[in-house]
Design a protein around this motif. Structure first.
Motif, PDB file in Angstrom:
ATOM      1  N   PRO A 292       0.495  -1.299  -0.035  1.00  0.00           N
ATOM      2  CA  PRO A 292       0.152   0.135   0.132  1.00  0.00           C
ATOM      3  C   PRO A 292       1.036   1.672  -0.097  1.00  0.00           C
ATOM      4  O   PRO A 292       1.959   1.072   1.003  1.00  0.00           O
ATOM      5  N   GLU A 293       0.360   2.377  -0.499  1.00  0.00           N
ATOM      6  CA  GLU A 293       1.234   3.412  -0.424  1.00  0.00           C
ATOM      7  C   GLU A 293       1.556   4.137   0.719  1.00  0.00           C
ATOM      8  O   GLU A 293       2.439   5.054   0.575  1.00  0.00           O
TER       9      GLU A 293
ATOM     10  N   SER B  32      15.839 -10.590  -9.488  1.00  0.00           N
ATOM     11  CA  SER B  32      15.602  -9.354  -9.281  1.00  0.00           C
ATOM     12  C   SER B  32      13.718  -8.930  -9.801  1.00  0.00           C
ATOM     13  O   SER B  32      13.364  -9.385 -10.086  1.00  0.00           O
ATOM     14  N   TYR B  33      12.974  -8.642  -8.499  1.00  0.00           N
ATOM     15  CA  TYR B  33      11.979  -8.804  -8.309  1.00  0.00           C
ATOM     16  C   TYR B  33      11.236  -7.929  -8.606  1.00  0.00           C
ATOM     17  O   TYR B  33      11.068  -6.809  -7.661  1.00  0.00           O
ATOM     18  N   ASP B  34      10.221  -7.240  -9.769  1.00  0.00           N
ATOM     19  CA  ASP B  34       9.793  -5.519  -9.619  1.00  0.00           C
ATOM     20  C   ASP B  34       8.489  -5.646  -8.940  1.00  0.00           C
ATOM     21  O   ASP B  34       8.055  -4.926  -8.467  1.00  0.00           O
ATOM     22  N   GLU B  35       7.755  -6.627  -9.488  1.00  0.00           N
ATOM     23  CA  GLU B  35       6.511  -6.542  -7.756  1.00  0.00           C
ATOM     24  C   GLU B  35       6.236  -8.479  -7.449  1.00  0.00           C
ATOM     25  O   GLU B  35       5.934  -9.354  -8.350  1.00  0.00           O
ATOM     26  N   ILE B  36       6.803  -8.400  -6.503  1.00  0.00           N
ATOM     27  CA  ILE B  36       6.386 -10.184  -5.551  1.00  0.00           C
ATOM     28  C   ILE B  36       5.529  -9.071  -4.442  1.00  0.00           C
ATOM     29  O   ILE B  36       5.955  -7.949  -3.693  1.00  0.00           O
ATOM     30  N   PHE B  37       4.950 -10.282  -4.241  1.00  0.00           N
ATOM     31  CA  PHE B  37       4.096  -9.327  -2.282  1.00  0.00           C
ATOM     32  C   PHE B  37       5.114  -9.684  -1.706  1.00  0.00           C
ATOM     33  O   PHE B  37       6.199 -10.874  -1.046  1.00  0.00           O
TER      34      PHE B  37
ATOM     35  N   ILE C 263       5.236  -1.849   8.612  1.00  0.00           N
ATOM     36  CA  ILE C 263       4.026  -2.900   7.189  1.00  0.00           C
ATOM     37  C   ILE C 263       3.439  -3.622   8.145  1.00  0.00           C
ATOM     38  O   ILE C 263       1.866  -4.248   7.394  1.00  0.00           O
ATOM     39  N   ARG C 264       3.029  -4.573   9.404  1.00  0.00           N
ATOM     40  CA  ARG C 264       2.381  -5.532   9.553  1.00  0.00           C
ATOM     41  C   ARG C 264       1.227  -4.276  10.234  1.00  0.00           C
ATOM     42  O   ARG C 264      -0.150  -4.138   9.238  1.00  0.00           O
TER      43      ARG C 264
ATOM     44  N   LEU D  57      -5.217  -6.109   4.235  1.00  0.00           N
ATOM     45  CA  LEU D  57      -4.699  -6.449   2.936  1.00  0.00           C
ATOM     46  C   LEU D  57      -4.010  -7.877   3.487  1.00  0.00           C
ATOM     47  O   LEU D  57      -3.126  -7.653   4.082  1.00  0.00           O
ATOM     48  N   PRO D  58      -3.991  -8.843   2.834  1.00  0.00           N
ATOM     49  CA  PRO D  58      -3.486  -9.859   3.029  1.00  0.00           C
ATOM     50  C   PRO D  58      -1.569  -9.653   2.511  1.00  0.00           C
ATOM     51  O   PRO D  58      -0.839 -10.696   3.118  1.00  0.00           O
TER      52      PRO D  58
END
Length: 191
Positions: A40-41, A62-67, A155-156, A164-165
């Motif tokens: 989240p922003e 490198s991961y540009d978008e990973i959970f 973060i948590r 959000l999960p």
């Protein structure tokens, strides 16, 4: 001329911050790994984490978008729930309850690509711990990183507040390539 003076002052300030940080933590700048929260922003910052000293692997991609998925149970000391969500993602666990190696091994067994172990001292915003092996022979091969307690807590908390999960992150981030962009570090952290 004024721009040169401001730039020089900024460089000197950043150097003094780096030197102060190096003395406090015992880590050099090259020993930290950086990641950016995309969503989240409200926590869209660049965070720093310290890799484990003698176990775990390196990021080979490198991961540009990973959970970034919070572990359940949070301490990661037993088999993790929601394996279908964990599979192929970075997992956030809390320090305490078992060794760093055991946490990383549980994440690896559940299919996680990497583990961020947040200090359980939620007021810790500057002291990195050396994550070392527990003497066991079975060492995990996924990257294992130590995250400051305040960062992990923020973060948590943000994820819980927004129900959000997971967060979406980019990891690792090469901060030296961001020279022309502001380093959007968390306001509570000095690095």
């Amino acid at each position: 001329m004024a721009k040169v003076v401001r730039t020089t002052a900024l460089v000197l300030y950043l150097w003094s911050v780096f030197m102060q940080f190096s003395r406090m933590s015992g880590l050099g700048i090259n020993e930290l790994l950086y990641f950016r929260v995309i969503s989240p922003e409200e926590i869209g910052y660049i965070f720093s984490a310290a890799p484990a000293k003698d176990f775990g692997g390196d990021f080979t991609s490198s991961y540009d978008e990973i959970f970034l998925v919070p572990a359940d149970p949070a301490d990661g000391c037993s088999d993790l729930e929601d394996r279908e969500i964990i599979q192929g993602q970075v997992i956030l666990v809390e320090r305490g309850g078992c060794s760093f190696v055991q946490k990383a091994r549980h994440v690896e067994e559940a299919g996680g690509k990497a583990v961020l172990i947040a200090d359980n001292a939620e007021d810790n915003d500057s002291q990195y711990l050396d994550m070392i092996t527990d003497g066991s022979t079975a060492k995990p091969s996924i990257p294992a990183l130590f995250l400051l307690g305040r960062d992990g807590m923020m973060i948590r908390r943000s994820l819980q507040r927004q129900a959000l999960p997971w967060a979406v992150i980019s990891i690792p981030v090469n901060v030296s390539s961001l020279a022309s962009f502001p380093l959007k570090q968390p306001p509570w952290t000095l690095w």
